[in-house]
Write a protein that holds these residues in place. Structure first.
Motif, PDB file in Angstrom:
ATOM      1  N   LEU A  46       0.818  -1.204   0.000  1.00  0.00           N
ATOM      2  CA  LEU A  46       0.000   0.000   0.000  1.00  0.00           C
ATOM      3  C   LEU A  46       0.856   1.260   0.000  1.00  0.00           C
ATOM      4  N   ILE A  47       1.920   1.272   0.767  1.00  0.00           N
ATOM      5  CA  ILE A  47       2.823   2.424   0.770  1.00  0.00           C
ATOM      6  C   ILE A  47       3.472   2.581  -0.599  1.00  0.00           C
ATOM      7  N   ASP A  48       3.882   1.489  -1.210  1.00  0.00           N
ATOM      8  CA  ASP A  48       4.457   1.533  -2.551  1.00  0.00           C
ATOM      9  C   ASP A  48       3.430   2.059  -3.549  1.00  0.00           C
ATOM     10  N   ASN A  49       2.185   1.661  -3.402  1.00  0.00           N
ATOM     11  CA  ASN A  49       1.127   2.127  -4.290  1.00  0.00           C
ATOM     12  C   ASN A  49       0.950   3.636  -4.161  1.00  0.00           C
ATOM     13  N   VAL A  50       0.991   4.164  -2.966  1.00  0.00           N
ATOM     14  CA  VAL A  50       0.814   5.604  -2.752  1.00  0.00           C
ATOM     15  C   VAL A  50       2.002   6.383  -3.318  1.00  0.00           C
ATOM     16  N   ILE A  51       3.206   5.884  -3.118  1.00  0.00           N
ATOM     17  CA  ILE A  51       4.401   6.618  -3.531  1.00  0.00           C
ATOM     18  C   ILE A  51       4.645   6.526  -5.036  1.00  0.00           C
ATOM     19  N   ASN A  52       4.472   5.364  -5.629  1.00  0.00           N
ATOM     20  CA  ASN A  52       4.904   5.136  -7.006  1.00  0.00           C
ATOM     21  C   ASN A  52       3.785   5.107  -8.044  1.00  0.00           C
ATOM     22  N   SER A  53       2.575   5.469  -7.707  1.00  0.00           N
ATOM     23  CA  SER A  53       1.499   5.468  -8.695  1.00  0.00           C
ATOM     24  C   SER A  53       1.606   6.696  -9.583  1.00  0.00           C
ATOM     25  N   GLU A  54       1.444   6.474 -10.886  1.00  0.00           N
ATOM     26  CA  GLU A  54       1.491   7.576 -11.840  1.00  0.00           C
ATOM     27  C   GLU A  54       0.719   7.214 -13.096  1.00  0.00           C
ATOM     28  N   TYR A  55       0.357   8.249 -13.830  1.00  0.00           N
ATOM     29  CA  TYR A  55      -0.373   8.103 -15.088  1.00  0.00           C
ATOM     30  C   TYR A  55       0.478   8.734 -16.172  1.00  0.00           C
ATOM     31  N   VAL A  56       0.799   7.955 -17.212  1.00  0.00           N
ATOM     32  CA  VAL A  56       1.666   8.421 -18.290  1.00  0.00           C
ATOM     33  C   VAL A  56       0.853   8.478 -19.575  1.00  0.00           C
ATOM     34  N   ILE A  57       0.785   9.670 -20.177  1.00  0.00           N
ATOM     35  CA  ILE A  57       0.082   9.849 -21.443  1.00  0.00           C
ATOM     36  C   ILE A  57       1.134   9.912 -22.536  1.00  0.00           C
ATOM     37  N   ASP A  58       1.116   8.916 -23.422  1.00  0.00           N
ATOM     38  CA  ASP A  58       1.995   8.897 -24.588  1.00  0.00           C
ATOM     39  C   ASP A  58       1.182   9.282 -25.819  1.00  0.00           C
ATOM     40  N   ASP A  60       0.044   7.311 -28.155  1.00  0.00           N
ATOM     41  CA  ASP A  60      -0.995   6.355 -28.533  1.00  0.00           C
ATOM     42  C   ASP A  60      -1.607   5.588 -27.367  1.00  0.00           C
ATOM     43  N   ALA A  61      -1.152   5.832 -26.130  1.00  0.00           N
ATOM     44  CA  ALA A  61      -1.666   5.047 -25.007  1.00  0.00           C
ATOM     45  C   ALA A  61      -1.588   5.821 -23.692  1.00  0.00           C
ATOM     46  N   LEU A  62      -2.458   5.423 -22.779  1.00  0.00           N
ATOM     47  CA  LEU A  62      -2.419   5.896 -21.394  1.00  0.00           C
ATOM     48  C   LEU A  62      -1.950   4.721 -20.554  1.00  0.00           C
ATOM     49  N   THR A  63      -0.866   4.901 -19.822  1.00  0.00           N
ATOM     50  CA  THR A  63      -0.323   3.853 -18.981  1.00  0.00           C
ATOM     51  C   THR A  63      -0.585   4.211 -17.524  1.00  0.00           C
ATOM     52  N   VAL A  64      -1.249   3.298 -16.812  1.00  0.00           N
ATOM     53  CA  VAL A  64      -1.562   3.496 -15.401  1.00  0.00           C
ATOM     54  C   VAL A  64      -0.650   2.581 -14.602  1.00  0.00           C
ATOM     55  N   ARG A  65       0.277   3.182 -13.858  1.00  0.00           N
ATOM     56  CA  ARG A  65       1.197   2.413 -13.018  1.00  0.00           C
ATOM     57  C   ARG A  65       0.745   2.551 -11.579  1.00  0.00           C
ATOM     58  N   ARG A  66       0.446   1.456 -10.937  1.00  0.00           N
ATOM     59  CA  ARG A  66      -0.037   1.470  -9.553  1.00  0.00           C
ATOM     60  C   ARG A  66       1.018   0.895  -8.615  1.00  0.00           C
ATOM     61  N   GLY A  67       2.233   1.377  -8.726  1.00  0.00           N
ATOM     62  CA  GLY A  67       3.312   0.908  -7.873  1.00  0.00           C
ATOM     63  C   GLY A  67       4.059  -0.244  -8.514  1.00  0.00           C
ATOM     64  N   ARG A  68       5.114  -0.672  -7.856  1.00  0.00           N
ATOM     65  CA  ARG A  68       5.944  -1.741  -8.398  1.00  0.00           C
ATOM     66  C   ARG A  68       5.300  -3.114  -8.265  1.00  0.00           C
ATOM     67  N   PHE A  69       4.486  -3.308  -7.236  1.00  0.00           N
ATOM     68  CA  PHE A  69       3.955  -4.631  -6.945  1.00  0.00           C
ATOM     69  C   PHE A  69       2.590  -4.897  -7.561  1.00  0.00           C
ATOM     70  N   LEU A  70       1.813  -3.850  -7.822  1.00  0.00           N
ATOM     71  CA  LEU A  70       0.438  -4.040  -8.270  1.00  0.00           C
ATOM     72  C   LEU A  70       0.262  -3.971  -9.781  1.00  0.00           C
ATOM     73  N   GLY A  71       1.316  -3.713 -10.511  1.00  0.00           N
ATOM     74  CA  GLY A  71       1.272  -3.854 -11.955  1.00  0.00           C
ATOM     75  C   GLY A  71       0.971  -2.586 -12.736  1.00  0.00           C
TER      76      GLY A  71
END
Length: 127
Positions: A46-58, A60-71
């Motif tokens: 959960l701490i990793d999810n809070v710290i490392n979550s980000e949304y990347v707009i390229d 052709d795609a939107l990438t949703v990163r929910r931390g290192r462990f959650l994919g």
């Protein structure tokens, strides 16, 4: 063009982190190390999810990163039909293939504008 938006830590996540941390301290205090490890694992995720979550707009795609462990989840911009801000700037809702996906970037309006610009629908889905 690549834009990166960090996720906002919600009150619910922060409350769960506080409760799990208190339970962890209590379990270590009464020397129940095995149970403490079982509480520590979701706390770290959960701490990793809070710290490392980000949304990347390229392009052709939107990438949703929910931390290192959650994919990572990648959504093609062609699949996104509508983008709208929630009331009070509490996040952004996207209609993707008939289902609604909610994201909570730190700057919701800027994220929604950048996403609309990326999908080529500057005024589509505005409030």
């Amino acid at each position: 063009m690549r834009r990166v938006f960090h996720a906002k830590a919600g009150r619910g996540k922060l409350a769960v982190i506080a409760v799990l941390a208190a339970v962890l301290v209590y379990l270590m205090w009464v020397k129940l190390a095995v149970l403490a490890v079982l509480v520590l694992i979701p706390l770290l995720c959960l701490i990793d999810n809070v710290i490392n979550s980000e949304y990347v707009i390229d392009r052709d795609a939107l990438t949703v990163r929910r931390g290192r462990f959650l994919g990572i989840r990648t959504i093609a911009l062609t699949e996104i039909g509508e983008v709208r801000c929630r009331a009070g700037g509490q996040g952004v809702e996207m209609v993707c293939g008939g289902s609604v996906m909610a994201v909570t970037p730190e700057n919701a309006e800027s994220f929604a504008k950048a996403l609309r610009d990326a999908i080529g629908a500057g005024g589509k889905g505005e409030e």
